[in-house]
Motif scaffolding. Sequence first.
Motif, mmCIF file in Angstrom:
data_model
loop_
_atom_site.group_PDB
_atom_site.id
_atom_site.type_symbol
_atom_site.label_atom_id
_atom_site.label_comp_id
_atom_site.label_asym_id
_atom_site.label_seq_id
_atom_site.Cartn_x
_atom_site.Cartn_y
_atom_site.Cartn_z
ATOM 1 N N ARG A 318 1.796 -3.302 -6.229
ATOM 2 C CA ARG A 318 1.545 -4.005 -7.493
ATOM 3 C C ARG A 318 1.501 -5.496 -7.184
ATOM 4 N N GLU A 319 0.299 -5.979 -6.980
ATOM 5 C CA GLU A 319 0.094 -7.379 -6.620
ATOM 6 C C GLU A 319 -0.800 -8.052 -7.658
ATOM 7 N N ASN A 320 -0.441 -9.261 -8.034
ATOM 8 C CA ASN A 320 -1.262 -10.017 -8.972
ATOM 9 C C ASN A 320 -2.605 -10.358 -8.354
ATOM 10 N N ASP A 321 -3.681 -10.246 -9.135
ATOM 11 C CA ASP A 321 -5.011 -10.616 -8.678
ATOM 12 C C ASP A 321 -5.760 -11.262 -9.837
ATOM 13 N N GLU A 322 -7.023 -11.558 -9.629
ATOM 14 C CA GLU A 322 -7.795 -12.269 -10.666
ATOM 15 C C GLU A 322 -7.901 -11.466 -11.957
ATOM 16 N N ALA A 323 -7.911 -10.148 -11.842
ATOM 17 C CA ALA A 323 -8.085 -9.306 -13.029
ATOM 18 C C ALA A 323 -6.768 -9.007 -13.734
ATOM 19 N N GLY A 324 -5.680 -9.033 -13.007
ATOM 20 C CA GLY A 324 -4.388 -8.679 -13.587
ATOM 21 C C GLY A 324 -3.388 -8.343 -12.504
ATOM 22 N N GLN A 325 -3.151 -7.046 -12.313
ATOM 23 C CA GLN A 325 -2.215 -6.607 -11.271
ATOM 24 C C GLN A 325 -2.621 -5.233 -10.761
ATOM 25 N N SER A 326 -2.660 -5.087 -9.449
ATOM 26 C CA SER A 326 -3.045 -3.806 -8.845
ATOM 27 C C SER A 326 -1.971 -2.756 -9.090
ATOM 28 N N PHE A 327 -2.375 -1.501 -8.943
ATOM 29 C CA PHE A 327 -1.435 -0.380 -9.037
ATOM 30 C C PHE A 327 -2.019 0.738 -8.193
ATOM 31 N N TYR A 328 -1.562 0.859 -6.956
ATOM 32 C CA TYR A 328 -2.094 1.908 -6.098
ATOM 33 C C TYR A 328 -1.077 2.312 -5.045
ATOM 34 N N LEU A 329 -1.346 3.438 -4.426
ATOM 35 C CA LEU A 329 -0.443 4.042 -3.454
ATOM 36 C C LEU A 329 -0.960 3.832 -2.040
ATOM 37 N N LYS A 330 -0.051 3.460 -1.148
ATOM 38 C CA LYS A 330 -0.337 3.432 0.286
ATOM 39 C C LYS A 330 0.438 4.558 0.952
ATOM 40 N N LEU A 331 -0.276 5.369 1.691
ATOM 41 C CA LEU A 331 0.338 6.462 2.441
ATOM 42 C C LEU A 331 0.208 6.148 3.921
ATOM 43 N N ASN A 332 1.334 6.041 4.587
ATOM 44 C CA ASN A 332 1.347 5.686 6.015
ATOM 45 C C ASN A 332 0.560 4.402 6.278
ATOM 46 N N GLY A 333 0.707 3.467 5.350
ATOM 47 C CA GLY A 333 0.107 2.149 5.515
ATOM 48 C C GLY A 333 -1.322 2.016 5.054
ATOM 49 N N LYS A 334 -1.942 3.121 4.547
ATOM 50 C CA LYS A 334 -3.346 3.074 4.138
ATOM 51 C C LYS A 334 -3.492 3.385 2.649
ATOM 52 N N PRO A 335 -4.333 2.606 1.932
ATOM 53 C CA PRO A 335 -4.555 2.892 0.508
ATOM 54 C C PRO A 335 -5.208 4.262 0.322
ATOM 55 N N VAL A 336 -4.749 4.985 -0.677
ATOM 56 C CA VAL A 336 -5.304 6.301 -1.000
ATOM 57 C C VAL A 336 -5.779 6.294 -2.450
ATOM 58 N N PHE A 337 -7.046 6.645 -2.652
ATOM 59 C CA PHE A 337 -7.534 6.823 -4.022
ATOM 60 C C PHE A 337 -7.026 8.177 -4.509
ATOM 61 N N ILE A 338 -6.278 8.150 -5.600
ATOM 62 C CA ILE A 338 -5.649 9.366 -6.118
ATOM 63 C C ILE A 338 -6.635 10.125 -7.000
ATOM 64 N N LYS A 339 -6.795 11.416 -6.681
ATOM 65 C CA LYS A 339 -7.681 12.310 -7.434
ATOM 66 C C LYS A 339 -6.876 13.544 -7.821
ATOM 67 N N GLY A 340 -6.665 13.721 -9.114
ATOM 68 C CA GLY A 340 -5.836 14.861 -9.479
ATOM 69 C C GLY A 340 -5.841 15.155 -10.956
ATOM 70 N N ALA A 341 -4.741 15.765 -11.402
ATOM 71 C CA ALA A 341 -4.677 16.269 -12.770
ATOM 72 C C ALA A 341 -3.240 16.282 -13.243
ATOM 73 N N ASN A 342 -3.087 16.332 -14.555
ATOM 74 C CA ASN A 342 -1.783 16.556 -15.168
ATOM 75 C C ASN A 342 -1.486 18.049 -15.194
ATOM 76 N N TRP A 343 -0.236 18.369 -14.926
ATOM 77 C CA TRP A 343 0.218 19.751 -14.810
ATOM 78 C C TRP A 343 1.129 20.083 -15.985
ATOM 79 N N VAL A 344 0.853 21.202 -16.651
ATOM 80 C CA VAL A 344 1.755 21.721 -17.675
ATOM 81 C C VAL A 344 2.303 23.052 -17.180
ATOM 82 N N PRO A 345 3.426 23.524 -17.724
ATOM 83 C CA PRO A 345 3.950 24.821 -17.274
ATOM 84 C C PRO A 345 2.890 25.911 -17.402
ATOM 85 N N PRO A 346 2.699 26.741 -16.387
ATOM 86 C CA PRO A 346 1.645 27.759 -16.438
ATOM 87 C C PRO A 346 1.987 28.976 -17.292
#
Length: 838
Positions: A318-346
């Motif tokens: 979460r770093e401030n930038d010109e647009a606002g503030q970033s919010f992303y995950l780094k896995l083992n030092g590399k940014p990962v674009f998260i692709k997924g879904a919300n899970w409800v009890p099956p």
Amino acid sequence: MKIKLFILFTLFSKISLAQESKNYLANFSWQLQSSKTYKTSIPAYVPSNVHGVLLTNKLIDNPLIENNLAKLDWIEKEEWIYSTQFTITEPDLNSFSNLTLSIESIDTYSDIFLNDQLISSSKSQFVPINLEVKKQVKIGTNTLKVILKPSKEIAKNLSKKYSYTFPGEDRVFSRKAPFSFGWDFAPELPAFGISEPKLIPWNLAKINHVRCKQFVNKDSSVTLQWYLEIEANEDATTELNYGTTSHSVQESVKKKIKLQKGIHTYEVSSTLKKPLWWYSNGFGSAHLYSYQFKLMHQKQMLSTWEEKIGIRTIEWIRENDEAGQSFYLKLNGKPVFIKGANWVPPNIFTSEISTEDYRNLLVKAADVNMNMVRIWGGGIYPSKEFYNLCDSLGILVWQDFMFACAMYPADSLFLDLVKEEIDVQIKKFQNHPSLAIWCGNNENAEGWHNWGWQKQYNYSFQDSSAIAHAYYALFDSLIPERLSHLQSNTFYWSSSPSIGWGKPESLKRGDLHYWGIWWGNEPFENYRNKVGRFVSEYGFQSFPNYSTCEKIGIIKNAVVDSAIARFHQKHPIGFETINHYLKQNYPAAKNIEQFVYLSQLLQARGMEIAIESHRAAKPYCMGTLFWQLNDAWPGITWSSIDYYGKKKAFYYKLKSSYAPYFIAVKHIHDSLEIKVISDAPQSISGAIQFVHWNKNGNALDQQIKSINIPENSATTHRFAINKELNMKDTCEWVIQVNLLNGGENIAQKNFYFCLPQNLKLAKESYILEMVDERSFTIYSEVPMKDIYIQCKDFDFETDINYFDLMPYQKQLIQVKSKNNVKFERKDFNIISFNSLLN
């Protein structure tokens, strides 16, 4: 976690010494009775819920079918008693010093009796029962009873201590799955249930928990610091044997441990010199190391424990930038674009959710390139088996605590109960490499600040202040304090979303729940303009597959919005909203079958636009989690996979929407802007191939351009449209864009210039030929849109469906069925969007 046992109980037989064996009271004969309707016991089983037992005994109609559930509210108004018996002899009783009764979950309020003596009362679905019961066990036949009490009535009584009503009302006082009190994707069903009880005999000492902390060293080795929580009857000197043989690592360590009476933590360490790192799905392999711990005393095994870990680092940036503030995950030092879904009890009957239920859904998620699921805070905490599956599949987990769309009390009794729940869940999941983030709640902060609760409930200043104070006490104080105390270094996010979707700031920082489409009735195209830094909720409803509609009876008499259909639609204006968007995007359906088909295309279209917009905005946007992956019951919902596991059109299109390489296309004046998005961890050379088809299958233009595709990138390219063609009717066109690498087509996008309802497509024309009893091909000489393959076999499934077919390209379809059917040509029927227009 696996605790190895010494003694295996068998029903009505003496206890025999059976080292390293499991014991489940679920293997015993169980009975169920109620306080009013069924005073005579009926056969039961565990794990189970009351509705399931009654259905098995043919005492009620299936609550999932038609509107049968509406006739069963009497069940929740009675007390229900589960009971079983076991036999023990005097030599058996003397062979161990402790006997622990363990029940992972009771839903929810209960009194537990052993030999007619009250030994405990449960008040939370989320806190397991662990009781020392040797003193209560007698020689001979023993009787165990669990009396389940009505949750709604108890919650209502608990609410009476307050002079005001909390947002969320009575349910907020009950530590039970919030959605069981009714939600817009599931019915009101405060079920009764019980998980698998166990009797665990042990001597001298046992391992209760193992925690692992990882330290990456300068030489790239990793030190593992292990913290073992051991419970002992007395002071003793024991030997701990531990190590691993994973990935050719041969490690075996023996260490003397001086135990102190009581529950204490003991530290040991180990080192991996050249570790294999754990990566998420699509980014690398999910390598796991299995460590075994054996506690010995005088050459006798006391207790064993197995812990699987993945070597990885996770940072949330979460770093401030010109647009606002970033919010992303780094896995083992590399940014990962998260692709997924919300899970409800099956399953609305949460006590009966199995490991296989988890497996079926998580494998489907991995198959369409997902790398994260968000465990939504209105359901339940999943099992260890769920996390084990996520670990092995490389699926990261966003884990909400179970608080949703409400405000909660902060009296000492409630906070003490919640503290116990939080501690249990942190310890249960903290070692899993898939655990990426803890989140305090779902939409509580947004509701308080943006939904008008203060006005709705007419709070005084004092009441409003007290409720706000309770929020901060729970989510800004208690939870982060417990995470710190238990040394969980997983990132904590107090509430999702961080800012309401109606505020401009929500697009610039934090995570976003964007519901302008659906709740706000905004057009799908607004997805292109409303892109946040990390979009953790958005979605659109559809009907389940037609075969599911038939199964549950929601299309009786060929009426789309029949009384039964409305019973399975829990959103108050769901039908009206679907129809509103259908009129904006698609032609009118001529029959109910077409309506179901179009509702799925509608959902898929909206979600395709949203995901494309999120991915095309990389790296400004670095995450997309749609609502919702799965269903809790067979209804008209936002899911991509219906309750019976049938894949919707949306799910099939996710394969390309979430692919490692993705193409986004935009029409700008006389050219096409083509974005190539790569989530791959390596750079490649490739080419963009552009084919311009008319409705009759004529290629009007072809172009190809060599490009470099950097790792983890988004690059933009332009193609000019032939000026002569630009004057023609664009609704007769489709642009096929292929991304090539070494002659292989690694991504494809079919771009249409018009809304579906305005398209001018040729009459449906295709050839379907069987290759063998498990596959066939489809071929056409004209563009065909949204081909849907049907089959009368309910368990029929294809590897692709709801797909476009471009001219002169033969598509191979793989077929499977649980019934191992040998398919023939006559078994298949085809619907395409072409057929609806002609």
